[in-house]
Design an enzyme around this catalytic site. Structure first.
Site, mmCIF file in Angstrom:
data_model
loop_
_atom_site.group_PDB
_atom_site.id
_atom_site.type_symbol
_atom_site.label_atom_id
_atom_site.label_comp_id
_atom_site.label_asym_id
_atom_site.label_seq_id
_atom_site.Cartn_x
_atom_site.Cartn_y
_atom_site.Cartn_z
ATOM 1 N N ASN A 75 0.992 -1.100 0.229
ATOM 2 C CA ASN A 75 -0.071 -0.208 -0.547
ATOM 3 C C ASN A 75 1.178 1.063 0.014
ATOM 4 O OD1 ASN A 75 -2.678 -1.242 -0.051
ATOM 5 N ND2 ASN A 75 -1.907 -2.134 2.234
ATOM 6 N N CYS A 84 -5.095 -6.845 -5.001
ATOM 7 C CA CYS A 84 -5.438 -6.115 -5.012
ATOM 8 C C CYS A 84 -5.846 -6.588 -6.167
ATOM 9 C CB CYS A 84 -4.405 -4.954 -5.192
ATOM 10 S SG CYS A 84 -4.418 -3.093 -6.010
ATOM 11 N N CYS A 223 -11.231 0.439 -7.074
ATOM 12 C CA CYS A 223 -10.550 -1.193 -6.063
ATOM 13 C C CYS A 223 -10.857 -1.800 -6.801
ATOM 14 C CB CYS A 223 -10.830 -0.702 -4.337
ATOM 15 S SG CYS A 223 -10.245 -2.356 -4.153
#
Length: 284
Positions: A75, A84, A223
């Site tokens: 991150n 991810c 996302c």
């Protein structure tokens, strides 16, 4: 540390600094990751993707027999993430563009901290067969004085999907700070998605709009694993055992498909620049 080669890429605006490190020789630290992701003093990104052979990384070695490459994802604040969904598509694009994987034939396996996923590389769309999302608990998120009921979803990483109702505009939410959540249910933090139902979209059974606050990265334009969580909740709430959900985010559209046995996340993945960076100039 000598200058390091990098590539910049994104998936629907969720952007990454990609570091090719096949043998795991790069000394990657939380401070260096945070500096790379700094949008004023570094390159700028929501996270870092290190491209390393599974056998050369302690978190990927157990998957070396199934996937040559491990996605070492960090991150923006220098913390690790298990999965991810946008990152793995960009990772797959990088492998193919740099001759490290064959785009044709069987699906491309990629090892992650959440297990091995498989990508089908097209142009411009890459589809990834994801770990099956698990909807497992009710909870709430707070934004200012507002409280939103939601459900917890495990996509290999933790999510809290909250519907926004009563005509409240999705764009009106102030997501400059992390929404409040139950730390007992999410001891490692959580990605929080806020959703509304969109107008019908051709080719999709459902259409959702979403914004997301990602742990370790703040609000992002997109996302992928969050879209997967939103799609899973939408299909469950509609009583559908299979279907296609179009998920619109500030950075673009992702498509979540459940065919009754496998979950797929599809969307574009773009490499936009290459260069070199001097780590000594970043971390002082």
């Amino acid at each position: 540390m000598e200058r390091v080669l990098f590539t910049k890429g994104h998936g629907t605006g969720n952007d990454f600094v990609i570091l090719g490190d096949p043998d795991g020789a790069l000394e990657l630290t939380p401070a260096l990751v945070a500096a790379l992701c700094d949008r004023h003093r570094g390159i700028g990104a929501d996270g870092v993707l290190r491209v390393v052979r599974s056998a050369k990384h302690p978190d990927g070695a157990g998957h070396a027999g199934d996937a040559e490459w491990f996605m070492d994802y960090w991150n923006a604040d220098g913390s690790f993430a298990e999965m991810c969904g946008n990152g793995v598509r960009v990772f797959a694009r990088y492998l193919v563009a740099n001759g490290l994987a064959d785009p044709g034939g069987e699906d491309l396996p990629v090892a992650t901290r959440a297990g091995v996923v498989r990508a089908r590389v097209g142009d411009p769309i890459i589809s990834v067969r994801m770990r099956a999302p698990e909807v497992y608990a009710a909870s709430t998120a707070t934004v200012g004085q507002l409280t939103f009921p939601g459900v917890a979803v495990d996509c290999g990483n933790p999510h809290l999907v909250c519907g926004v109702h009563d005509g409240l505009p999705l764009d009106s939410l102030d997501l400059h700070a992390m929404p409040g959540y139950d730390p007992a249910l999410f001891p490692g933090g959580v990605n929080v998605e806020f959703t509304t139902v969109g107008d019908p979209v051709e080719g999709a059974d459902m259409h959702m709009r979403m914004r997301v606050y990602e742990r370790g990265s703040a609000e992002t334009l997109s996302c992928g694993s969050g879209a997967l969580a939103v799609g899973a909740v939408a299909l469950r709430d509609a009583g559908l055992r299979a279907g296609v959900v179009a998920v619109d985010l500030p950075g673009g559209r992702l498509t979540v498909t459940y065919d009754g046995s496998s979950w797929w996340l599809a969307g574009p993945a773009v490499l936009v620049a290459t260069g070199e960076v001097d780590p000594a100039a970043l971390v002082r």
